[in-house]
Design a protein around this motif. Structure first.
Motif, PDB file in Angstrom:
ATOM      1  N   GLY A  14      51.474  20.523  40.360  1.00 60.96           N
ATOM      2  CA  GLY A  14      50.987  21.855  40.711  1.00 60.96           C
ATOM      3  C   GLY A  14      50.479  22.643  39.531  1.00 60.96           C
ATOM      4  N   ASN A  15      49.954  21.949  38.493  1.00 61.23           N
ATOM      5  CA  ASN A  15      49.507  22.634  37.286  1.00 61.23           C
ATOM      6  C   ASN A  15      48.017  22.957  37.295  1.00 61.23           C
ATOM      7  OD1 ASN A  15      52.082  22.516  36.133  1.00 61.23           O
ATOM      8  ND2 ASN A  15      51.721  20.442  35.370  1.00 61.23           N
ATOM      9  N   LEU A  16      47.310  22.543  38.338  1.00 63.83           N
ATOM     10  CA  LEU A  16      45.878  22.782  38.381  1.00 63.83           C
ATOM     11  C   LEU A  16      45.605  24.253  38.647  1.00 63.83           C
ATOM     12  CD1 LEU A  16      43.098  21.411  38.246  1.00 63.83           C
ATOM     13  CD2 LEU A  16      43.185  21.199  40.724  1.00 63.83           C
ATOM     14  N   GLU A  17      44.963  24.906  37.684  1.00 67.95           N
ATOM     15  CA  GLU A  17      44.658  26.321  37.829  1.00 67.95           C
ATOM     16  C   GLU A  17      43.334  26.492  38.567  1.00 67.95           C
ATOM     17  OE1 GLU A  17      44.702  28.276  34.101  1.00 67.95           O
ATOM     18  OE2 GLU A  17      46.799  27.809  33.656  1.00 67.95           O
ATOM     19  N   LEU A  18      43.355  27.252  39.637  1.00 67.51           N
ATOM     20  CA  LEU A  18      42.166  27.481  40.433  1.00 67.51           C
ATOM     21  C   LEU A  18      41.488  28.783  40.029  1.00 67.51           C
ATOM     22  CD1 LEU A  18      43.479  26.461  43.976  1.00 67.51           C
ATOM     23  CD2 LEU A  18      42.255  25.055  42.318  1.00 67.51           C
ATOM     24  N   SER A  19      40.172  28.734  39.892  1.00 71.21           N
ATOM     25  CA  SER A  19      39.424  29.953  39.592  1.00 71.21           C
ATOM     26  C   SER A  19      39.395  30.835  40.834  1.00 71.21           C
ATOM     27  CB  SER A  19      38.003  29.603  39.149  1.00 71.21           C
ATOM     28  OG  SER A  19      38.031  28.779  37.997  1.00 71.21           O
ATOM     29  N   SER A  20      39.337  32.128  40.611  1.00 75.45           N
ATOM     30  CA  SER A  20      39.443  33.057  41.736  1.00 75.45           C
ATOM     31  C   SER A  20      38.108  33.624  42.191  1.00 75.45           C
ATOM     32  CB  SER A  20      40.374  34.210  41.361  1.00 75.45           C
ATOM     33  OG  SER A  20      39.923  34.845  40.175  1.00 75.45           O
ATOM     34  N   ASN A  21      37.025  33.372  41.430  1.00 78.68           N
ATOM     35  CA  ASN A  21      35.717  33.919  41.767  1.00 78.68           C
ATOM     36  C   ASN A  21      34.633  32.868  41.534  1.00 78.68           C
ATOM     37  OD1 ASN A  21      36.699  36.875  41.998  1.00 78.68           O
ATOM     38  ND2 ASN A  21      37.297  36.319  39.930  1.00 78.68           N
ATOM     39  N   VAL A  63      26.897  41.206  44.485  1.00 77.58           N
ATOM     40  CA  VAL A  63      28.266  40.690  44.388  1.00 77.58           C
ATOM     41  C   VAL A  63      28.945  40.978  45.724  1.00 77.58           C
ATOM     42  CG1 VAL A  63      30.464  40.814  43.170  1.00 77.58           C
ATOM     43  CG2 VAL A  63      28.318  41.131  41.901  1.00 77.58           C
ATOM     44  N   PHE A  64      29.479  39.925  46.346  1.00 79.55           N
ATOM     45  CA  PHE A  64      30.079  40.046  47.668  1.00 79.55           C
ATOM     46  C   PHE A  64      31.576  39.773  47.611  1.00 79.55           C
ATOM     47  CE2 PHE A  64      25.727  38.579  48.158  1.00 79.55           C
ATOM     48  CZ  PHE A  64      25.223  39.372  49.184  1.00 79.55           C
ATOM     49  N   SER A  65      32.337  40.536  48.369  1.00 75.01           N
ATOM     50  CA  SER A  65      33.725  40.151  48.602  1.00 75.01           C
ATOM     51  C   SER A  65      33.731  38.947  49.529  1.00 75.01           C
ATOM     52  CB  SER A  65      34.506  41.298  49.250  1.00 75.01           C
ATOM     53  OG  SER A  65      34.077  41.495  50.589  1.00 75.01           O
ATOM     54  N   LYS A 104      37.555  35.122  45.668  1.00 77.63           N
ATOM     55  CA  LYS A 104      37.672  36.524  46.059  1.00 77.63           C
ATOM     56  C   LYS A 104      36.319  37.225  46.035  1.00 77.63           C
ATOM     57  CE  LYS A 104      40.849  40.399  45.445  1.00 77.63           C
ATOM     58  NZ  LYS A 104      41.997  40.917  44.652  1.00 77.63           N
ATOM     59  N   TYR A 105      35.507  36.904  45.008  1.00 73.62           N
ATOM     60  CA  TYR A 105      34.183  37.516  44.897  1.00 73.62           C
ATOM     61  C   TYR A 105      33.146  36.447  44.597  1.00 73.62           C
ATOM     62  CZ  TYR A 105      36.444  42.074  44.875  1.00 73.62           C
ATOM     63  OH  TYR A 105      37.176  43.175  45.234  1.00 73.62           O
TER      64      TYR A 105
END
Length: 408
Positions: free
Chosen positions: A104-111, A274-276, A187-188
């Protein structure tokens, strides 16, 4: 005679054989009756038990059926148990080996940052991407000139997603590769052009302002001195954090404090939107599959603002950019021409005398044709919107009164 009758009765009563026979018949009859009643009781009980079990089973089946009807299933997944159905995806690249996923160490980007690019703007795009931290953004490049390998020397190129299709706009790419279920984890979504200067832009600060102001659809303001500004609402206002409306008191299309409709308020331009997540899901459905320039879409984006477009759509002044206005689509070197490029206007190809510029580079400038096609598509989109409104008897326009109020 009476004596004889008495004798016969006495003989019958006193006959032991007859009496024994009668007793046996009585016992057998009693046993048959008892067996009948007992077996009948057992059969009745079993029948009742069975009936009860069937009623319970039917009740459970009906209950399960009702639950299953209520449960939302993606079309096509009905043959699968719900727990195995994965409804969404993302653009994260996964390792071919290692135990990263297990731990579970894979960091996911949020945008997500998605840009339509050509190799001629490589350095400008490089400056843009370097502004967006890899820990927070997935980068996706839409190569409209078909050139991909020449980007590999950039330090971030290997972690970017590269999609190539010759002479297509970012809206063509977005409709096909940014389905809401694919980008649902981000998220965006930044859907940008390539000709943007970002010296005065910080993505993290920008998103901090967007979240604080609760903007569902936004764009960074344009430097009015260095930028090619097409619409006054996009120009940066000094000493301002965010603005949502513009004012125009002269000429046609006036905007004042009473205006409630685009482009006076609730509007952004399409070069750097830029969209939510929620706003993009709505906007994606509005993008027409065959209208690749997306002209006219900007006027209707407010319907995707997840509420009041006068509050949820805005231009961020504190983090601003420069729109360089460089010629991109439609300007091609002569040796880059092919059948796809020549037919971009879906009409007759221009003659050489009309397209060849008198320069040593022998460039072909199809920008007038591209602009003409964009205008045609805008008219088509408007017509489709009008027809859709007429045909959908259940749809209620939340901005109908606002449109009426904005007419001066």
């Amino acid at each position: 005679m009476q004596e004889m009758k008495a004798f016969n009765c006495a003989s019958v009563v006193l006959d032991p054989k007859t009496r024994s026979c009668l007793c046996r018949l009585f016992v057998v009859a009693s046993l048959i009756c008892a067996a009948y009643f007992i077996s009948g009781a057992f059969i009745a009980k079993e029948y009742k038990d069975r009936l009860s079990r069937w009623e319970v089973i039917n009740m459970l089946q009906n209950s399960k059926s009702n639950i299953c009807k209520i449960r939302c299933r993606p079309p096509g997944s009905e043959a699968l148990p719900q727990g195995i159905v994965v409804k969404t995806s993302n653009l994260e690249m996964r390792p071919l080996w290692s135990d990263t996923l297990k731990n579970g160490n894979l960091e996911l980007s949020s945008n997500l940052l998605a840009i339509a690019v050509g190799i001629k703007q490589k350095e400008i795009v490089n400056q843009i991407v370097k502004k967006f931290p890899s820990s927070d953004f997935v980068v996706m490049l839409f190569h409209y000139d078909g050139v991909v390998d020449e980007w590999r020397d950039l330090e971030w190129s290997d972690r970017a997603i590269h999609v190539s299709a010759v002479n297509q706009t970012k809206w063509w790419f977005a409709k096909r590769f940014l389905h809401p279920d694919i980008v649902a984890e981000y998220k965006y979504i930044f859907l940008w052009d390539e000709d943007l200067g970002v010296d005065n832009f910080d993505p993290k600060q920008y998103l901090s302002i967007v979240e604080d102001e609760e903007l569902e659809i936004s764009q960074p303001a344009l430097d009015p001195v260095k930028s090619e500004v097409h619409h006054q609402i996009t120009a940066r206002k000094r000493n301002s954090r965010v603005h949502r409306r513009m004012y125009k008191f002269k000429g046609s299309g006036r905007c004042d404090g009473r205006s409630t409709a685009p482009p006076c308020i609730g509007w952004v331009e399409m070069m750097a939107p830029v969209f939510s997540r929620a706003a993009w899901r709505c906007a994606w459905y509005m993008i027409q599959n065959d209208l690749i320039h997306a002209w006219g879409l900007d006027m209707q984006l407010g319907y995707c603002a997840q509420g009041d477009r006068m509050k949820n759509v805005g231009v961020v002044d504190a983090e601003y950019i420069v729109h360089l206005g460089l010629p991109t689509l439609g300007v091609l070197a002569e040796n880059e021409l092919n059948s796809t490029q020549v037919n971009i206007t879906q009409g007759e190809p221009s003659s050489n005398s009309e397209t060849l510029a008198p320069s040593e580079s022998h460039k072909v400038d199809n920008r007038p044709e591209v602009r003409r096609q964009s205008f045609i598509e805008m008219q088509m989109f408007r017509k489709r919107w009008e027809n859709a409104v007429k045909q959908d008897k259940c749809w209620v326009d939340p901005y109908q009164q606002s449109v009426n109020k904005s007419t001066h």
